[in-house]
Design a protein around this motif. Structure first.
Motif, PDB file in Angstrom:
ATOM      1  N   UNK A 108       0.819  -1.210   0.000  1.00  0.00           N
ATOM      2  CA  UNK A 108       0.000   0.000   0.000  1.00  0.00           C
ATOM      3  C   UNK A 108       0.855   1.263   0.000  1.00  0.00           C
ATOM      4  N   UNK A 109       1.948   1.236   0.758  1.00  0.00           N
ATOM      5  CA  UNK A 109       2.829   2.407   0.804  1.00  0.00           C
ATOM      6  C   UNK A 109       3.439   2.692  -0.564  1.00  0.00           C
ATOM      7  N   UNK A 110       3.892   1.658  -1.262  1.00  0.00           N
ATOM      8  CA  UNK A 110       4.430   1.858  -2.610  1.00  0.00           C
ATOM      9  C   UNK A 110       3.353   2.380  -3.554  1.00  0.00           C
ATOM     10  N   UNK A 111       2.137   1.902  -3.387  1.00  0.00           N
ATOM     11  CA  UNK A 111       1.035   2.386  -4.223  1.00  0.00           C
ATOM     12  C   UNK A 111       0.779   3.872  -4.001  1.00  0.00           C
ATOM     13  N   UNK A 112       0.744   4.286  -2.741  1.00  0.00           N
ATOM     14  CA  UNK A 112       0.501   5.702  -2.438  1.00  0.00           C
ATOM     15  C   UNK A 112       1.674   6.564  -2.901  1.00  0.00           C
ATOM     16  N   UNK A 113       2.883   6.062  -2.792  1.00  0.00           N
ATOM     17  CA  UNK A 113       4.050   6.818  -3.249  1.00  0.00           C
ATOM     18  C   UNK A 113       3.959   7.092  -4.751  1.00  0.00           C
ATOM     19  N   UNK A 114       3.640   6.060  -5.535  1.00  0.00           N
ATOM     20  CA  UNK A 114       3.515   6.246  -6.982  1.00  0.00           C
ATOM     21  C   UNK A 114       2.313   7.125  -7.325  1.00  0.00           C
ATOM     22  N   UNK A 115       1.237   6.964  -6.578  1.00  0.00           N
ATOM     23  CA  UNK A 115       0.056   7.796  -6.822  1.00  0.00           C
ATOM     24  C   UNK A 115       0.351   9.268  -6.549  1.00  0.00           C
ATOM     25  N   UNK A 116       1.087   9.540  -5.466  1.00  0.00           N
ATOM     26  CA  UNK A 116       1.462  10.921  -5.175  1.00  0.00           C
ATOM     27  C   UNK A 116       2.317  11.535  -6.260  1.00  0.00           C
ATOM     28  N   UNK A 117       3.257  10.747  -6.801  1.00  0.00           N
ATOM     29  CA  UNK A 117       4.090  11.264  -7.882  1.00  0.00           C
ATOM     30  C   UNK A 117       3.307  11.540  -9.144  1.00  0.00           C
ATOM     31  N   UNK A 118       2.384  10.641  -9.503  1.00  0.00           N
ATOM     32  CA  UNK A 118       1.585  10.853 -10.709  1.00  0.00           C
ATOM     33  C   UNK A 118       0.607  12.010 -10.534  1.00  0.00           C
ATOM     34  N   UNK A 119       0.033  12.129  -9.347  1.00  0.00           N
ATOM     35  CA  UNK A 119      -0.912  13.226  -9.104  1.00  0.00           C
ATOM     36  C   UNK A 119      -0.230  14.584  -9.172  1.00  0.00           C
ATOM     37  N   UNK A 120       1.028  14.649  -8.745  1.00  0.00           N
ATOM     38  CA  UNK A 120       1.751  15.924  -8.817  1.00  0.00           C
ATOM     39  C   UNK A 120       1.898  16.410 -10.252  1.00  0.00           C
ATOM     40  N   UNK A 121       1.994  15.470 -11.210  1.00  0.00           N
ATOM     41  CA  UNK A 121       2.086  15.870 -12.620  1.00  0.00           C
ATOM     42  C   UNK A 121       0.824  16.600 -13.058  1.00  0.00           C
ATOM     43  N   UNK A 122      -0.331  16.131 -12.568  1.00  0.00           N
ATOM     44  CA  UNK A 122      -1.588  16.794 -12.905  1.00  0.00           C
ATOM     45  C   UNK A 122      -1.684  18.146 -12.211  1.00  0.00           C
ATOM     46  N   UNK A 123      -1.382  18.173 -10.924  1.00  0.00           N
ATOM     47  CA  UNK A 123      -1.524  19.405 -10.156  1.00  0.00           C
ATOM     48  C   UNK A 123      -0.562  20.495 -10.620  1.00  0.00           C
ATOM     49  N   UNK A 124       0.608  20.110 -11.078  1.00  0.00           N
ATOM     50  CA  UNK A 124       1.612  21.105 -11.455  1.00  0.00           C
ATOM     51  C   UNK A 124       1.381  21.711 -12.825  1.00  0.00           C
ATOM     52  N   UNK A 125       0.932  20.919 -13.799  1.00  0.00           N
ATOM     53  CA  UNK A 125       0.963  21.381 -15.190  1.00  0.00           C
ATOM     54  C   UNK A 125      -0.372  21.318 -15.915  1.00  0.00           C
ATOM     55  N   UNK A 126      -1.419  20.826 -15.284  1.00  0.00           N
ATOM     56  CA  UNK A 126      -2.692  20.754 -16.003  1.00  0.00           C
ATOM     57  C   UNK A 126      -3.225  22.140 -16.329  1.00  0.00           C
ATOM     58  N   UNK A 127      -3.094  23.085 -15.399  1.00  0.00           N
ATOM     59  CA  UNK A 127      -3.565  24.442 -15.672  1.00  0.00           C
ATOM     60  C   UNK A 127      -2.729  25.116 -16.757  1.00  0.00           C
ATOM     61  N   UNK A 128      -1.469  24.749 -16.887  1.00  0.00           N
ATOM     62  CA  UNK A 128      -0.672  25.272 -17.996  1.00  0.00           C
ATOM     63  C   UNK A 128      -1.315  24.865 -19.325  1.00  0.00           C
ATOM     64  N   UNK A 129      -1.674  23.587 -19.397  1.00  0.00           N
ATOM     65  CA  UNK A 129      -2.265  23.089 -20.633  1.00  0.00           C
ATOM     66  C   UNK A 129      -3.621  23.737 -20.893  1.00  0.00           C
ATOM     67  N   UNK A 130      -4.415  23.910 -19.861  1.00  0.00           N
ATOM     68  CA  UNK A 130      -5.705  24.566 -20.040  1.00  0.00           C
ATOM     69  C   UNK A 130      -5.526  26.026 -20.441  1.00  0.00           C
ATOM     70  N   UNK A 131      -4.561  26.703 -19.863  1.00  0.00           N
ATOM     71  CA  UNK A 131      -4.302  28.093 -20.220  1.00  0.00           C
ATOM     72  C   UNK A 131      -3.892  28.219 -21.673  1.00  0.00           C
ATOM     73  N   UNK A 132      -3.104  27.278 -22.139  1.00  0.00           N
ATOM     74  CA  UNK A 132      -2.669  27.323 -23.533  1.00  0.00           C
ATOM     75  C   UNK A 132      -3.803  27.016 -24.495  1.00  0.00           C
ATOM     76  N   UNK A 133      -4.848  26.383 -24.003  1.00  0.00           N
ATOM     77  CA  UNK A 133      -6.055  26.203 -24.806  1.00  0.00           C
ATOM     78  C   UNK A 133      -7.041  27.338 -24.572  1.00  0.00           C
ATOM     79  N   UNK A 134      -6.536  28.451 -24.019  1.00  0.00           N
ATOM     80  CA  UNK A 134      -7.298  29.678 -23.825  1.00  0.00           C
ATOM     81  C   UNK A 134      -8.450  29.479 -22.837  1.00  0.00           C
ATOM     82  N   UNK A 135      -8.202  28.702 -21.816  1.00  0.00           N
ATOM     83  CA  UNK A 135      -9.184  28.533 -20.756  1.00  0.00           C
ATOM     84  C   UNK A 135      -9.058  29.678 -19.761  1.00  0.00           C
ATOM     85  N   UNK A 136     -10.179  30.132 -19.233  1.00  0.00           N
ATOM     86  CA  UNK A 136     -10.164  31.148 -18.199  1.00  0.00           C
ATOM     87  C   UNK A 136      -9.912  30.491 -16.847  1.00  0.00           C
TER      88      UNK A 136
END
Length: 597
Positions: A379-407
């Protein structure tokens, strides 16, 4: 131990709900939009990844340490007050960080504080001339950009100019109808380079109407065609000097951002855990800890309201509060104001004066339990990998939305959509865990997160992110429900809360830190879609391994009989013996249910 007769549990819960609601609004003012603000400062993906990784690392290590000190020295209320006051002030330091581009082109505020597309009149063609170092300087017109000869090809490609046999480095281009004329804010060419007019209008004079090239933020994605698209808002790693970016300016912007963020996180990270421990101990004195489990809903509601509210205020207030610098200062002002409101609520927050003696080094015991139990290790390894993958969404998803002219309002709504979905799914938590089992629910959460990442890598419009956000109820909510239930079943007496804190703070935070560090460089070297796809493949491989390992793990004990020995003699009574028998009957019934479904 008898409860203090002055303690009012109903009042304490009302204050705690209000405090969680206000803190949810407070965090939503800045946290979802922080990486977007760092991008507008001019920092590229690797630097943003380093900053966010440092932030997660501090939260994973510093918050539990401060909570331990506050509990040991009975200074919880002092720490909560200092955290709210200090974080309100430290967040304003981010407003003082100078951007790389002192005259950013994405702020086009007219008299009505609206956004307009600016450029020359329809049909007017402008020419940007790139003069190579080998050509005489006198041959280049005013406003031309001189580049070193050995780097001319790469820079021309970055700026979007064609260069080849028989082609000149000078390319005319037309602006679409509907663009305004005479603006002193300038415009961008079709490759995204910001062009500022040297004069207010275009006349017959060869000197007037010339445009100067202003450096955009450090590019992120290589191989893109439009700088304002997800493929190019951050792409030329080595052409910073050619684009006019000062290395000294980059260093100062990054160092000041890092210092401000470290100070800010040191002050704000201990608040949540200290408040949670304080309320739990308060309720534990009156045997009402079961009412502690529903408070998370209020924080999610506050986050949903706050993320949409602050996004709605950014548009009209950003131009009013500042006329220079990057957009987004409203987020930090809002954070400070809500922090002051949270400080007022914290005055009435329940903090127990006396406490029961608890064993020391609870975190060490919890970590040793994770290492010793193979179920918890997986379970700990699962949460560790999940935290790393989730950070990719939290860090750069708004960049991608902004580049698609999202408000920013759409960005905030996308966050609220996932949180509200998690709240609405919660009534089906018991049914979901019973039908799928804990292992099946963890697998469902991993699969949904992998599907989200794959979907994000193919976004085509600003609204296309919204359908995938609904899956956050499963990829985050259901996953953590299964993990929390597994912790309750696998923990030894007295280690449930420390073990849960280890999973949420240390393990998930460490994974998010590593994911942020690595993700920024992956985005720089390849692209954001490649980062999402790589995380998706990694999660799917781990899901297959996770499911294949489960039958080979030692059989989990259905009943933790050692819990029956934790009832203190001083607390036993006839009524409590009946409660104990009810617990035992329930545990025996669960003995007949297959844990793996």
């Amino acid at each position: 131990m008898s409860a203090n007769p002055q303690w009012d549990v109903s009042r304490a819960l009302r204050v705690a709900k209000l405090f969680h609601l206000v803190c949810g609004v407070r965090d939503a003012c800045v946290t979802p939009f922080l990486t977007l603000y760092l991008r507008q400062l001019g920092l590229a993906a690797p630097w943003v990844g380093i900053l966010m990784g440092t932030k997660h690392l501090i939260a994973a290590s510093w918050a539990p340490f401060c909570a331990f000190l506050a509990r040991s020295h009975q200074k919880r209320r002092v720490l909560m007050t200092a955290s709210l006051l200090g974080s309100a002030g430290a967040s304003l330091f981010m407003v003082l960080v100078p951007p790389l581009d002192r005259d950013p082109g994405d702020r086009r505020c007219n008299g009505s504080h609206s956004l307009t597309a600016e450029g020359p009149p329809p049909g007017v063609e402008l020419t940007v001339t790139v003069t190579l170092a080998s050509e005489p300087a006198s041959n280049s017109p005013a406003g031309a950009l001189s580049l070193p000869g050995e780097r001319s090809s790469g820079v021309a490609g970055t700026l979007g100019f064609r260069e080849g046999p028989g082609e000149s480095a000078q390319e005319p281009f037309s602006y679409p109808p509907g663009s305004s004329v005479g603006s002193t804010q300038g415009t961008r060419n079709r490759s995204g380079v910001l062009l500022h007019p040297d004069t207010a209008g275009v006349t017959g004079s060869p000197r007037e109407g010339a445009f100067r090239v202003v450096s955009p933020p450090l590019p992120l994605f290589a191989g893109g065609t439009v700088l304002a698209s997800p493929a190019n808002q951050s792409a030329a790693k080595g052409d910073g000097g050619a684009l006019g970016l000062s290395l000294e300016g980059l260093q100062w912007t990054f160092i000041l951002s890092l210092g401000s963020m470290v100070l800010w996180e040191l002050l704000t990270s201990p608040l949540e855990q200290v408040a949670d421990d304080s309320l739990y101990e308060y309720l534990d004195f009156v045997d009402a800890t079961d009412r502690h489990r529903s408070l998370w809903v209020w924080r999610l509601l506050g986050t949903s309201v706050g993320v949409c509210g602050i996004a709605a205020l950014v548009g009209p207030l950003d131009c009013f509060l500042a006329t220079s610098g990057p957009r987004g200062v409203v987020h930090f002002y809002g954070y400070s104001l809500v922090s002051a409101l949270a400080l007022l609520v914290s005055i009435a927050f329940p903090v127990p004066v006396c406490r029961r003696q608890e064993p020391s080094y609870r975190t060490v015991k919890a970590l040793s339990l994770v290492v010793g139990d193979p179920h918890l290790t997986i379970l700990a390894l699962t949460i560790f990998l999940t935290g790393g993958a989730t950070s990719a969404v939290q860090n750069f998803l708004f960049w991608q939305m902004k580049d698609h002219r999202s408000s920013e309002l759409i960005m905030g709504f996308s966050v609220a959509l996932g949180l509200l979905g998690e709240i609405m799914l919660h009534p089906f938590k018991a049914l979901l865990l019973r039908k799928l089992s804990r292992v099946g629910t963890v697998g469902l959460g991993l699969g949904c997160l992998a599907g989200q990442l794959l979907y994000y890598s193919f976004l085509w419009s600003w609204w296309s992110v919204l359908p995938a956000q609904i899956l956050s109820a499963l990829s985050h909510g259901a996953l953590w429900w299964a993990v929390s239930t597994s912790i309750e079943h696998l923990a030894t007496p007295g280690t449930e809360r420390p073990l849960s804190a280890v999973f949420r703070a240390h393990i998930c935070g460490s994974g998010a830190s590593l994911g942020s560090f690595v993700g920024g460089f992956v985005v720089m070297r390849f692209s954001l879609p490649v980062l999402y796809q790589a995380c998706c493949v990694l999660l799917l491989l781990w899901l297959a391994l996770f499911l294949s390992i489960q039958p080979r793990l030692p059989q989990e004990r259905k009943i933790n009989y050692s819990k029956l020995l934790t009832v203190e003699a001083s607390d036993t009574s006839d009524s409590e013996q009946g409660t104990e028998r009810d617990w035992l009957v329930k545990a025996i019934r669960e003995e007949h249910s297959d844990w793996r479904g």
